[in-house]
Design a protein around this motif. Structure first.
Motif, PDB file in Angstrom:
ATOM      1  N   LEU A   1      19.458  -6.759 -10.478  1.00 14.13           N
ATOM      2  CA  LEU A   1      20.591  -7.471  -9.886  1.00 14.13           C
ATOM      3  C   LEU A   1      21.907  -6.819 -10.308  1.00 14.13           C
ATOM      4  O   LEU A   1      22.783  -6.558  -9.462  1.00 14.13           O
ATOM      5  N   LEU A   2      22.058  -6.529 -11.591  1.00 12.72           N
ATOM      6  CA  LEU A   2      23.297  -5.908 -12.059  1.00 12.72           C
ATOM      7  C   LEU A   2      23.469  -4.521 -11.453  1.00 12.72           C
ATOM      8  O   LEU A   2      24.568  -4.140 -11.040  1.00 12.72           O
ATOM      9  N   ARG A   3      22.392  -3.764 -11.378  1.00 19.46           N
ATOM     10  CA  ARG A   3      22.479  -2.419 -10.809  1.00 19.46           C
ATOM     11  C   ARG A   3      22.951  -2.467  -9.361  1.00 19.46           C
ATOM     12  O   ARG A   3      23.777  -1.658  -8.945  1.00 19.46           O
ATOM     13  N   PHE A   4      22.446  -3.433  -8.588  1.00 23.49           N
ATOM     14  CA  PHE A   4      22.856  -3.530  -7.190  1.00 23.49           C
ATOM     15  C   PHE A   4      24.337  -3.891  -7.084  1.00 23.49           C
ATOM     16  O   PHE A   4      25.051  -3.371  -6.225  1.00 23.49           O
ATOM     17  N   LEU A   5      24.811  -4.763  -7.963  1.00 18.74           N
ATOM     18  CA  LEU A   5      26.232  -5.104  -7.971  1.00 18.74           C
ATOM     19  C   LEU A   5      27.081  -3.895  -8.360  1.00 18.74           C
ATOM     20  O   LEU A   5      28.130  -3.635  -7.759  1.00 18.74           O
ATOM     21  N   VAL A   6      26.623  -3.131  -9.362  1.00 17.43           N
ATOM     22  CA  VAL A   6      27.366  -1.948  -9.788  1.00 17.43           C
ATOM     23  C   VAL A   6      27.430  -0.917  -8.672  1.00 17.43           C
ATOM     24  O   VAL A   6      28.471  -0.294  -8.434  1.00 17.43           O
ATOM     25  N   ARG A   7      26.315  -0.728  -7.985  1.00 19.32           N
ATOM     26  CA  ARG A   7      26.291   0.252  -6.892  1.00 19.32           C
ATOM     27  C   ARG A   7      27.249  -0.127  -5.766  1.00 19.32           C
ATOM     28  O   ARG A   7      27.720   0.742  -5.025  1.00 19.32           O
ATOM     29  N   ASN A   8      27.522  -1.408  -5.644  1.00 16.15           N
ATOM     30  CA  ASN A   8      28.438  -1.868  -4.600  1.00 16.15           C
ATOM     31  C   ASN A   8      29.876  -1.981  -5.095  1.00 16.15           C
ATOM     32  O   ASN A   8      30.750  -2.472  -4.367  1.00 16.15           O
ATOM     33  N   GLY A   9      30.137  -1.526  -6.335  1.00 19.48           N
ATOM     34  CA  GLY A   9      31.498  -1.492  -6.865  1.00 19.48           C
ATOM     35  C   GLY A   9      32.164  -2.847  -6.819  1.00 19.48           C
ATOM     36  O   GLY A   9      31.590  -3.861  -7.207  1.00 19.48           O
ATOM     37  N   GLY A  10      33.398  -2.877  -6.314  1.00 15.33           N
ATOM     38  CA  GLY A  10      34.151  -4.124  -6.275  1.00 15.33           C
ATOM     39  C   GLY A  10      33.907  -4.951  -5.029  1.00 15.33           C
ATOM     40  O   GLY A  10      34.581  -5.964  -4.813  1.00 15.33           O
ATOM     41  N   ARG A  11      32.929  -4.554  -4.200  1.00 18.93           N
ATOM     42  CA  ARG A  11      32.668  -5.283  -2.954  1.00 18.93           C
ATOM     43  C   ARG A  11      31.916  -6.578  -3.225  1.00 18.93           C
ATOM     44  O   ARG A  11      31.055  -6.636  -4.108  1.00 18.93           O
ATOM     45  N   ILE A  12      32.248  -7.616  -2.476  1.00 22.47           N
ATOM     46  CA  ILE A  12      31.490  -8.873  -2.549  1.00 22.47           C
ATOM     47  C   ILE A  12      30.192  -8.695  -1.767  1.00 22.47           C
ATOM     48  O   ILE A  12      30.208  -8.345  -0.581  1.00 22.47           O
ATOM     49  N   VAL A  13      29.069  -8.929  -2.436  1.00 23.09           N
ATOM     50  CA  VAL A  13      27.757  -8.762  -1.806  1.00 23.09           C
ATOM     51  C   VAL A  13      27.229 -10.130  -1.388  1.00 23.09           C
ATOM     52  O   VAL A  13      27.095 -11.026  -2.230  1.00 23.09           O
ATOM     53  N   PRO A  14      26.931 -10.342  -0.102  1.00 28.66           N
ATOM     54  CA  PRO A  14      26.406 -11.639   0.346  1.00 28.66           C
ATOM     55  C   PRO A  14      25.105 -12.003  -0.369  1.00 28.66           C
ATOM     56  O   PRO A  14      24.299 -11.125  -0.702  1.00 28.66           O
ATOM     57  N   LYS A  15      24.907 -13.290  -0.573  1.00 31.67           N
ATOM     58  CA  LYS A  15      23.702 -13.780  -1.237  1.00 31.67           C
ATOM     59  C   LYS A  15      22.438 -13.315  -0.508  1.00 31.67           C
ATOM     60  O   LYS A  15      21.454 -12.917  -1.140  1.00 31.67           O
ATOM     61  N   GLU A  16      22.469 -13.333   0.827  1.00 27.47           N
ATOM     62  CA  GLU A  16      21.296 -12.931   1.609  1.00 27.47           C
ATOM     63  C   GLU A  16      20.933 -11.472   1.353  1.00 27.47           C
ATOM     64  O   GLU A  16      19.762 -11.102   1.309  1.00 27.47           O
ATOM     65  N   GLN A  17      21.946 -10.628   1.170  1.00 25.81           N
ATOM     66  CA  GLN A  17      21.687  -9.222   0.889  1.00 25.81           C
ATOM     67  C   GLN A  17      21.086  -9.033  -0.495  1.00 25.81           C
ATOM     68  O   GLN A  17      20.189  -8.207  -0.692  1.00 25.81           O
ATOM     69  N   LEU A  18      21.534  -9.807  -1.461  1.00 26.54           N
ATOM     70  CA  LEU A  18      20.955  -9.747  -2.797  1.00 26.54           C
ATOM     71  C   LEU A  18      19.492 -10.182  -2.778  1.00 26.54           C
ATOM     72  O   LEU A  18      18.635  -9.556  -3.406  1.00 26.54           O
ATOM     73  N   LEU A  19      19.197 -11.246  -2.050  1.00 27.69           N
ATOM     74  CA  LEU A  19      17.815 -11.712  -1.950  1.00 27.69           C
ATOM     75  C   LEU A  19      16.919 -10.657  -1.305  1.00 27.69           C
ATOM     76  O   LEU A  19      15.775 -10.456  -1.710  1.00 27.69           O
ATOM     77  N   ARG A  20      17.454  -9.965  -0.317  1.00 28.69           N
ATOM     78  CA  ARG A  20      16.666  -8.962   0.405  1.00 28.69           C
ATOM     79  C   ARG A  20      16.417  -7.716  -0.456  1.00 28.69           C
ATOM     80  O   ARG A  20      15.311  -7.179  -0.488  1.00 28.69           O
ATOM     81  N   HIS A  21      17.433  -7.250  -1.176  1.00 29.06           N
ATOM     82  CA  HIS A  21      17.312  -5.990  -1.906  1.00 29.06           C
ATOM     83  C   HIS A  21      16.755  -6.161  -3.314  1.00 29.06           C
ATOM     84  O   HIS A  21      16.065  -5.270  -3.807  1.00 29.06           O
ATOM     85  N   VAL A  22      17.046  -7.265  -3.967  1.00 25.90           N
ATOM     86  CA  VAL A  22      16.583  -7.453  -5.343  1.00 25.90           C
ATOM     87  C   VAL A  22      15.244  -8.170  -5.388  1.00 25.90           C
ATOM     88  O   VAL A  22      14.354  -7.803  -6.164  1.00 25.90           O
ATOM     89  N   TRP A  23      15.076  -9.189  -4.538  1.00 22.84           N
ATOM     90  CA  TRP A  23      13.834  -9.982  -4.545  1.00 22.84           C
ATOM     91  C   TRP A  23      12.922  -9.681  -3.363  1.00 22.84           C
ATOM     92  O   TRP A  23      11.839 -10.243  -3.268  1.00 22.84           O
ATOM     93  N   GLN A  24      13.331  -8.804  -2.445  1.00 20.03           N
ATOM     94  CA  GLN A  24      12.553  -8.435  -1.257  1.00 20.03           C
ATOM     95  C   GLN A  24      12.209  -9.626  -0.366  1.00 20.03           C
ATOM     96  O   GLN A  24      11.123  -9.709   0.203  1.00 20.03           O
ATOM     97  N   TYR A  25      13.118 -10.600  -0.281  1.00 20.64           N
ATOM     98  CA  TYR A  25      12.913 -11.730   0.630  1.00 20.64           C
ATOM     99  C   TYR A  25      13.297 -11.295   2.038  1.00 20.64           C
ATOM    100  O   TYR A  25      14.431 -10.894   2.282  1.00 20.64           O
ATOM    101  N   GLU A  26      12.347 -11.370   2.957  1.00 24.28           N
ATOM    102  CA  GLU A  26      12.646 -11.047   4.356  1.00 24.28           C
ATOM    103  C   GLU A  26      13.415 -12.181   5.024  1.00 24.28           C
ATOM    104  O   GLU A  26      14.288 -11.959   5.846  1.00 24.28           O
ATOM    105  N   HIS A  27      13.034 -13.400   4.665  1.00 24.13           N
ATOM    106  CA  HIS A  27      13.702 -14.579   5.217  1.00 24.13           C
ATOM    107  C   HIS A  27      14.188 -15.436   4.053  1.00 24.13           C
ATOM    108  O   HIS A  27      13.418 -15.787   3.167  1.00 24.13           O
TER     109      HIS A  27
END
Length: 234
Positions: free
Chosen positions: A170-196
């Protein structure tokens, strides 16, 4: 790195993740395909002949359409005793785990977190192979945060932060996105692999609170919240 997995979607996800971490990856979907690749790339125990770039590790599904991944692992080890072997399977009974570990170096059950697979493969290679076979990546940095993608360690202001694999991902994905706000749905998809996205899921909020507790102990608050949108770094 040889990945043997008959489910194409899983093989693709693994290959993409491993290549991102600078592993050279070949994939096969059957025992037969894997043995053909091994014939081209693994040195023969008797002759020492080599047809291509050596394979340092193999990630093998236990249940393949034309055979048993454990038997495949035994055959690959016979050709190359130094080969690191990690098995993937949906079976999680203790007897299955003990049996698989008798054939290889580690055992990962499905479903799995891709980052955990990469971390455990790296750990196996660190134990079994010289350090020069491990892909080296420059640290990720954001402010006073530093993430080492080879050792999966985190430091803030020079001090080590102990994170679980999911917290790290989770932290790595936030760091890779720098200062951008990452939507919750995108975090679920990339960190937890939730399709829905489960509408009632609070897993992101829970892990954000875990990260805040550990990171804020070493400096000013670093994770920001955009209510109704998502999370980012200050």
């Amino acid at each position: 790195m040889l990945v043997v997995e008959d489910e194409e979607s899983i093989a693709d996800v693994l290959a993409i993740a491993l290549r991102y971490h600078r592993f050279e990856v070949m994939t096969a979907g059957t025992v037969r395909e894997a043995l053909i690749l091994a014939e081209r790339t693994l040195p023969h125990a008797r002759t020492g002949s080599l047809g291509g770039t050596p394979i340092d590790a193999a990630l093998l599904d236990v249940m393949l359409p034309d055979g048993d991944g454990r038997a495949l692992g035994r055959e690959l080890r016979a050709r190359h005793p130094d080969l690191a072997l990690v098995f993937l399977t949906a079976r999680d009974a203790p007897a299955e785990i003990v049996g698989a570990l008798g054939y290889g170096d580690d055992y990962i059950t499905k479903p799995f977190d891709v980052d955990v697979v990469v971390a455990r493969l790296t750990a196996v290679l660190r134990r079994t192979r010289p350090t020069d076979v491990l892909p080296q990546r420059p640290p990720l940095r954001y402010g006073d945060l530093e993430l080492d993608e080879t050792t999966y360690s985190v430091r803030r202001a020079g001090r080590t932060v102990e994170l679980t694999p999911t917290e790290y991902a989770l932290l790595r994905f936030l760091v890779r996105n720098g200062g951008r706000i990452v939507p919750k749905e995108q975090l679920l998809r990339h960190v937890w692999q939730y399709e829905h996205t489960p509408p009632e899921s609070t897993v992101v909020e829970t892990y954000i609170s875990y990260l805040r507790r550990k990171l804020d102990a070493l400096g000013p608050p670093v994770i920001t919240t955009r209510r109704g949108v998502g999370y980012g770094l200050a």
